[in-house]
Design a protein around this motif. Structure first.
Motif, PDB file in Angstrom:
ATOM      1  N   ASP A 157      -0.212  -1.778  -7.723  1.00  0.00           N
ATOM      2  CA  ASP A 157      -1.425  -2.124  -8.463  1.00  0.00           C
ATOM      3  C   ASP A 157      -1.776  -3.592  -8.287  1.00  0.00           C
ATOM      4  O   ASP A 157      -2.897  -3.997  -8.625  1.00  0.00           O
TER       5      ASP A 157
ATOM      6  N   SER B 186      -4.262  -7.030   1.912  1.00  0.00           N
ATOM      7  CA  SER B 186      -4.014  -6.258   0.683  1.00  0.00           C
ATOM      8  C   SER B 186      -5.240  -5.422   0.346  1.00  0.00           C
ATOM      9  O   SER B 186      -5.150  -4.254  -0.019  1.00  0.00           O
TER      10      SER B 186
ATOM     11  N   VAL C   2      -5.093  -2.678  -2.365  1.00  0.00           N
ATOM     12  CA  VAL C   2      -4.345  -3.392  -3.402  1.00  0.00           C
ATOM     13  C   VAL C   2      -4.986  -4.755  -3.635  1.00  0.00           C
ATOM     14  O   VAL C   2      -5.208  -5.500  -2.672  1.00  0.00           O
TER      15      VAL C   2
ATOM     16  N   GLY D  16       0.815  -1.209   0.000  1.00  0.00           N
ATOM     17  CA  GLY D  16       0.000   0.000   0.000  1.00  0.00           C
ATOM     18  C   GLY D  16       0.846   1.256   0.000  1.00  0.00           C
ATOM     19  O   GLY D  16       0.514   2.245  -0.672  1.00  0.00           O
TER      20      GLY D  16
END
Length: 563
Positions: A112, A196, A201, A107
């Motif tokens: 991506d 995530s 993410v 993060g």
């Protein structure tokens, strides 16, 4: 990592898989730069499975390093790893803390995609990939599945059995963020996928093979080449999803340094290459900021200075034994004309210095004379171009010059710097006055010629200042004295036809009678001396028939030249 399956997960995965196969595998929209976090599962502190003398944390790291190496061959991607050694990246952390910190790192760098790399253990074989469920951040479910499907295709090509692509919900009942998302939906089971998602993410887990399966271990996991190929398969799937292309041309590496790539590999290319900052010169794949000279690309030849095209340069440039004309940094093969350097002015033809050129050339300062390709400042004389012959003085066209000039064909008459082929008359040089006919010196001409000072007598094309006697033109016969027409002369002159009586410089054809000059009496008939005799001083003059020099018969008027 031990797999756990549930019928509902399999059913959901089947439905989603069917949808994607019908519509094609999803790809991300193109981005300027993709950031991917690779997470080799486990480490020397938080170890994984072990079997057949192999340790999962070591296998995972080899796969992760191979994946990073392959991804860095692509343009438009930045790759991070939670750790690139076997040591724990977060010393002193618990397993739970370690997993959370790995996703937090993703993060922090704005990843991506988070990809956790593992190998499995249990009563099965082949690869499995886990991706986010459709709770809380539902779009991560689509992204995770699409990436997983791309990776799966490459793992299958290696011959690894496809065990499936799955989501997995938490099955605990505790009321905490490991089991439930803030919106009340079921959380993902695996910490790195769940955390995530908390860090914005999408995360997936790739279980490449079963360490506990003899077949998987023997064929894939005990072979370092296969481990590298697994990492390359992961990278290829990730690159496919993001629509990346392997680096070709001038691209940066992970450190921001520029290299010349061919299909993702730094090549030994030497020549020109372009990036967003311009065109550069590359030697053996590296930008060569020491190179100054001419280089060529598909658009032509260019002047490189300190490794980059100098778009501001216009002028001459030497490359080996040849000089070229450069305009705005570009070698202008169409240029014909003059160019200057510290040694003087030179003549270029089709962009190249023409050492054989002798003739005229034009620039903003006028027309100039070139000899063997270089401006000849010492040249004074005639030069020809497609418009005619011109007069040059000290290498420059003299448009004010009016007079004579010499070439291999003779002497010529110039007016305002240009050969006047219509000119017939006199012209002067340091050797005297000369007679020109149709612009060219007539060195056989004998006769009269006129300028602003009067009529003159020419012999063999040159003014004869010693000549005294008669000369003829279309207006008659005239009397010359010291080469100049004497319009005041009245007396006797002789030519090949005899002697004649002159009145004010011209034969008096209207006069008949007698005239006396000095001690000689002349009998004149229509201007022609028909008789002459010597007389004594005491002899009486006959007033009505004998006239002294300088007088005219009664009723006669003087004639003027050309009247």
């Amino acid at each position: 990592m031990k797999k756990r399956k549930a019928a509902v997960l399999a059913a959901a995965a089947f439905a989603m898989t069917a949808a994607f196969f019908l519509n094609g595998i999803q790809r991300a929209e193109a981005a300027d730069n993709v950031v991917v976090m690779l997470d080799p599962g486990h480490d020397s502190t938080h170890t994984g499975a072990a079997a057949y003398g192999l340790k999962e944390q070591q296998l995972n790291l080899k796969i992760g390093l191979a994946c990073r190496t392959e991804l860095e061959k692509y343009d438009g991607i930045t790759v991070y790893m939670t750790h690139d050694t076997i040591a724990c990246p977060f010393e002193g952390s618990t397993t739970k803390q370690d997993l959370i910190q790995r996703t937090e790192y993703a993060g922090e760098v704005g990843a991506d995609l988070f990809v956790s790399l593992h190998n499995n253990s249990g009563d099965d074989s082949g690869y499995e990939i886990y991706y986010p469920n459709n709770h809380y951040v539902s779009e991560f479910n689509d992204i995770g599945y699409a990436v997983s499907e791309h990776i799966a295709g490459y793992l299958s090509e290696m011959g690894i059995y496809r065990n499936g692509l799955y989501t997995r919900d938490s099955d605990g009942e505790e009321d905490d963020d490991t089991n439930w998302y803030p919106d009340g939906s079921r959380a993902d089971y695996y910490s790195v996928i769940r955390n995530s998602k908390y860090n914005g993410v999408p995360g997936i887990i790739v279980e490449h093979a079963y360490l506990s399966d003899a077949g998987d271990t023997h064929v894939f996991l005990s072979n370092d080449n296969m481990l590298v190929r697994m990492g390359q398969a992961d990278a290829s799937g990730i690159a496919d999803y993001f629509g990346l292309h392997k680096k070709n041309g001038l691209c940066t590496d992970k450190y921001g340094d520029w290299h010349y790539y061919e299909d993702g590999e730094v090549s030994d290319y030497t020549g020109m290459a372009v990036n967003e900052y311009g065109w550069w010169y590359v030697t053996d794949g590296e930008i060569d900021d020491s190179y100054t000279g001419i280089a060529e690309n598909e658009y032509g030849r260019w002047y490189m200075q300190d490794g980059v095209v100098n778009m501001d340069y216009t002028g001459m440039l030497c490359d080996g034994a040849e000089w070229y004309y450069v305009q705005g940094g570009y070698v202008n093969d169409a240029y014909t004309g003059m160019a200057c350097n510290e040694y003087g002015w030179w003549y270029f033809e089709d962009g190249k210095l023409n050492w054989n050129y002798t003739g005229m050339a034009l620039n903003e300062y006028g027309w100039w004379y070139f000899e063997n390709g270089v401006l000849n400042w010492d040249y004074t004389g005639m030069v020809c171009n497609e418009y005619g012959w011109w007069y040059y003085q000290n290498g420059n066209l003299n448009r004010e010059y009016t007079g004579m000039a010499l070439n291999e064909y003779g002497w010529w008459y110039f007016e305002n710097g240009f050969l006047n082929l219509n000119y017939t008359g006199m012209a002067l040089n340091e050797y005297g006055w000369w007679y020109f006919e149709n612009g060219n010196l007539n060195d056989v001409y004998t006769g009269m010629a006129l300028n602003e000072y009067g009529w003159w007598y020419f012999e063999n094309g040159q003014l004869n200042r010693e000549y005294t006697g008669m000369a003829h033109n279309e207006y008659g016969w005239w009397y010359f004295e010291n080469g100049l027409l004497n319009e005041e002369y009245t007396g006797i002159g002789a030519n090949s036809y005899g002697e004649w009586y002159y009145q004010q410089g011209r034969i008096g054809y209207d006069f008949s009678g007698k005239v006396k000059f000095d001690d000689t009496e002349y009998t004149i008939t229509e201007g022609y001396v028909v008789e002459k005799r010597i007389v004594n001083e005491t002899e009486a003059d006959t007033a009505d028939t004998v006239h002294t020099a300088g007088t005219l018969p009664a009723g006669e008027e003087s004639s003027t030249l050309g009247k």
